[in-house]
Each structure stands twice: as C-alpha cells, then as structure tokens.
Design an enzyme around this catalytic site. Structure first.
Site, PDB file in Angstrom:
ATOM      1  CB  SER A 142      -0.841  -0.009   1.284  1.00 13.60           C
ATOM      2  OG  SER A 142      -1.481   1.229   1.496  1.00 13.60           O
ATOM      3  CE1 TYR A 155      -4.595  -1.937   5.022  1.00 17.53           C
ATOM      4  CE2 TYR A 155      -3.328   0.054   4.623  1.00 17.53           C
ATOM      5  CZ  TYR A 155      -4.068  -1.012   4.149  1.00 17.53           C
ATOM      6  OH  TYR A 155      -4.270  -1.147   2.793  1.00 17.53           O
TER       7      TYR A 155
HETATM    8  P1  NAD Z   1     -11.499  -5.933  -0.052  1.00 14.98           P
HETATM    9  O1  NAD Z   1     -12.102  -5.835   1.302  1.00 14.98           O
HETATM   10  O2  NAD Z   1     -12.363  -5.836  -1.247  1.00 14.98           O
HETATM   11  O3  NAD Z   1     -10.669  -7.281  -0.216  1.00 14.98           O
HETATM   12  C1  NAD Z   1     -10.067  -7.935   0.832  1.00 14.98           C
HETATM   13  C2  NAD Z   1     -10.029  -9.398   0.462  1.00 14.98           C
HETATM   14  O4  NAD Z   1      -9.386 -10.099   1.517  1.00 14.98           O
HETATM   15  C3  NAD Z   1     -11.429  -9.987   0.306  1.00 14.98           C
HETATM   16  O5  NAD Z   1     -11.429 -10.893  -0.771  1.00 14.98           O
HETATM   17  C4  NAD Z   1     -11.633 -10.699   1.627  1.00 14.98           C
HETATM   18  O6  NAD Z   1     -12.521 -11.784   1.503  1.00 14.98           O
HETATM   19  C5  NAD Z   1     -10.226 -11.167   1.895  1.00 14.98           C
HETATM   20  N1  NAD Z   1      -9.991 -11.502   3.294  1.00 14.98           N
HETATM   21  C6  NAD Z   1     -10.249 -10.748   4.393  1.00 14.98           C
HETATM   22  N2  NAD Z   1      -9.942 -11.458   5.497  1.00 14.98           N
HETATM   23  C7  NAD Z   1      -9.487 -12.663   5.079  1.00 14.98           C
HETATM   24  C8  NAD Z   1      -9.041 -13.828   5.740  1.00 14.98           C
HETATM   25  N3  NAD Z   1      -9.009 -13.915   7.086  1.00 14.98           N
HETATM   26  N4  NAD Z   1      -8.661 -14.893   5.000  1.00 14.98           N
HETATM   27  C9  NAD Z   1      -8.717 -14.833   3.640  1.00 14.98           C
HETATM   28  N5  NAD Z   1      -9.139 -13.762   2.961  1.00 14.98           N
HETATM   29  C10 NAD Z   1      -9.528 -12.693   3.681  1.00 14.98           C
HETATM   30  O7  NAD Z   1     -10.353  -4.829  -0.075  1.00 14.98           O
HETATM   31  P2  NAD Z   1      -9.239  -4.481  -1.186  1.00 14.98           P
HETATM   32  O8  NAD Z   1      -9.182  -3.035  -1.261  1.00 14.98           O
HETATM   33  O9  NAD Z   1      -9.464  -5.268  -2.408  1.00 14.98           O
HETATM   34  O10 NAD Z   1      -7.928  -4.958  -0.441  1.00 14.98           O
HETATM   35  C11 NAD Z   1      -7.060  -5.941  -0.984  1.00 14.98           C
HETATM   36  C12 NAD Z   1      -5.634  -5.632  -0.574  1.00 14.98           C
HETATM   37  O11 NAD Z   1      -5.241  -4.393  -1.149  1.00 14.98           O
HETATM   38  C13 NAD Z   1      -5.449  -5.486   0.937  1.00 14.98           C
HETATM   39  O12 NAD Z   1      -4.226  -6.071   1.335  1.00 14.98           O
HETATM   40  C14 NAD Z   1      -5.397  -3.984   1.119  1.00 14.98           C
HETATM   41  O13 NAD Z   1      -4.679  -3.606   2.265  1.00 14.98           O
HETATM   42  C15 NAD Z   1      -4.686  -3.573  -0.161  1.00 14.98           C
HETATM   43  N6  NAD Z   1      -4.843  -2.156  -0.509  1.00 14.98           N
HETATM   44  C16 NAD Z   1      -6.082  -1.638  -0.762  1.00 14.98           C
HETATM   45  C17 NAD Z   1      -6.190  -0.295  -1.092  1.00 14.98           C
HETATM   46  C18 NAD Z   1      -7.505   0.333  -1.400  1.00 14.98           C
HETATM   47  O14 NAD Z   1      -7.575   1.580  -1.466  1.00 14.98           O
HETATM   48  N7  NAD Z   1      -8.570  -0.410  -1.623  1.00 14.98           N
HETATM   49  C19 NAD Z   1      -5.054   0.502  -1.158  1.00 14.98           C
HETATM   50  C20 NAD Z   1      -3.818  -0.070  -0.885  1.00 14.98           C
HETATM   51  C21 NAD Z   1      -3.730  -1.404  -0.569  1.00 14.98           C
END
Ligand code: NAD
Length: 260
Positions: A142, A155
């Site tokens: 991130s 985080y």
């Molecule tokens: P999201 O909530 O859509 O996706 C999270 C995913 O992780 C989902 O598929 C969920 O089912 C899964 N998950 C959660 N807990 C879990 C567990 N215990 N076991 C297995 N799977 C689990 O959110 P996202 O934005 O798609 O996030 C995905 C990644 O991207 C994360 O690591 C997040 O930190 C990172 N990220 C997101 C953003 C953003 O702005 N959305 C920015 C930077 C980084």
C-alpha cells in the site's frame, strides 16, 4: 499487449473474491494463467465466481477456502493448490482508531492477515517455485507501506512489514528465476475503502462526496482513485520477461501520493 503469455502457469491470489484480489486474478487470467481464488468464506457465490472466470477467460480456476489469519490455513492453501508459479499475497483488512484505543484483537488480526499470512504462504511457495525453476511473488502492500497516516497503526505497521518481507524474499531468491516485489496502491474504491467512508463522514462531519474528495483523494495528487484493473495490469507486467530483473522493490500505483 501481453496476450496469453502466462499459459500453463498457476497463480494463487489470497483474498480474491472481491476488490483488488479479484481484479489482479482477472488480469492474470486474461494473460492466460490458471487461478486459485481464495477467501475465508466457502459460499456458492465463491465457487460460482471461479466458474465465471474460467468460462470467460478459458483458464482453469479453483476456489479454495482458507483463513489467512491462521498459519496452518495459509500453508495448507499453497499445498492444496498443487502448483504455485505466481503467488499474490493480497488478503487484507483495516481498522481505524487512535493507538491508546486500538483494540488488541484488531491489531492481532491485521498483523496476522496483512503480514504474517504472506510469510506463511511464501515459505511453502518458494520450494515449489524452485522446483519449477521460475516464480513470481507479488505482495499487495500500500502507499501505507511507504508513508503513514494517523489512526492506522496496525495497517501501516503491517504494510511497512510486508515491504521488508518482500526485500528479504528477493535477496533469498536473487540468483534464481524468481522475483519478489510489492505493489503499493493508493486509494482504490473497493469494499475496504467503502467501509471507511461512514466513519470518516462521522469523524469529519462531512458528506460522502467531501470525504472522498477532501480526505481520501486529497492524498492522491491525480484526484482519482486507482482501479483494480490498473493494479492487476501492474501484476501482469511483473510476471512478464521485461520484469525479470525487477526484484526487491516497490511499484506505486497511487496517482502521485508518495511523490508528495
Ligand atoms: P477488499 O475488502 O475488497 O478485499 C479484501 C479481500 O481479503 C477480500 O477478498 C476478503 O474476503 C479477503 N480476506 C479478508 N480477510 C481474510 C481472511 N481472514 N482470509 C482470507 N481472505 C480474507 O479490499 P481491497 O481493497 O481489495 O484490499 C485488498 C488488498 O489491497 C489489501 O491487502 C489492502 O490492504 C490492499 N490495498 C487496498 C487499497 C484500497 O484503497 N482499496 C489501497 C492499498 C492497498
């Protein structure tokens, strides 16, 4: 641009039934990779999603339930997949609170899911990649792996940690046809971000539109969310021959956030 150059490769994407994980999985499937999708749930929708991606892109797709907060599940996911050419450590959760009030169980869950899971999956995946003679480890970190924000202690700590793990993975595989890199997205409008909007509206006494424009995208000089397709396309690039010598680094997809 990349055509189906990943034909015959298997990609395991943790936390891939929504958001960025699903976007990355979809772009890898478009490039011809077979997929293992994952989350902690085991619903008909999860398996239907696997079937949909398989029929849309003409690749093999399996859904394997595994809880990334549990070491044994992380390790079992890779073992059950049978092959692992591309490992995308993506599963992640968020919680926002000042440090003195930060719930201990939320700290533990975020460190487990956002950081420790990648250690466990990588530990099992590397011997498989070595046997195959090729591999890609892609950690979804991130902008918070490179900079901090208040109220996101767990985080930010986990994301800085996964950037460090990426570097160690790269050094331990430097003489092999295996690379390890971290993608650092800025804000992408996925469920993890959607869930933060009501809290930010309350904390800042702002409308949804103002929270998006003045709190979230204020960090992103482009003034736009990054998309799951853009993060997925970056992952596909990291799997290409052009990226053979790119290892141990971070690639930001953040509209200029970390340039500030
Ligand atoms: P999201 O909530 O859509 O996706 C999270 C995913 O992780 C989902 O598929 C969920 O089912 C899964 N998950 C959660 N807990 C879990 C567990 N215990 N076991 C297995 N799977 C689990 O959110 P996202 O934005 O798609 O996030 C995905 C990644 O991207 C994360 O690591 C997040 O930190 C990172 N990220 C997101 C953003 C953003 O702005 N959305 C920015 C930077 C980084």
């Amino acid at each position: 641009m990349f055509q189906k150059f990943l034909g015959g490769k298997t990609a395991i994407v943790t936390g891939s039934n929504s958001g960025i994980g699903l976007g990355v999985a979809t772009e890898l499937a478009k490039a011809g990779a077979d997929l293992v999708l994952n989350s902690f749930t085991d619903s008909p929708d999860d398996h239907a999603l696997a079937e949909k991606l398989a029929s849309e892109h003409g690749v093999h797709v399996r859904y394997i339930q595994a809880d990334m907060s549990k070491a044994e599940d992380c390790r079992a996911l890779i073992e059950m997949a049978g092959a692992c050419d591309i490992l995308v450590n993506n599963a992640g959760i968020q919680h926002v609170a000042p440090i003195p009030e930060f719930p201990v169980e939320k700290w533990d869950a975020i460190i487990a899911i956002n950081l420790s899971s990648a250690f466990h999956t990588t530990a099992v995946a590397l011997p498989i990649m070595r046997k195959a003679g090729w591999g890609r480890v892609i950690n979804i970190a991130s902008a918070h792996g490179l900079t901090a924000s208040p109220f996101k202690a767990a985080y930010v700590a986990a994301k800085h940690g996964i950037v460090g793990l990426t570097k160690v993975t790269a050094l331990e595989t430097a003489h092999e046809a295996i690379t390890a890199n971290a993608i650092c997205p800025g804000y992408v409008l996925t469920p993890i971000v959607e869930k933060q909007i009501p809290d930010q509206m309350k904390a800042n006494n702002m409308s949804r539109e103002d929270v998006i424009a003045k709190v979230m995208l204020q960090r992103q000089p482009s003034g736009q969310f990054a998309t799951v397709e853009q993060v997925g396309g970056t992952a596909v690039f990291l799997c290409s021959q052009a990226a053979d010598q790119i290892t141990g680094t971070t690639i930001s997809v953040d509209g200029g956030w970390t340039a500030l």
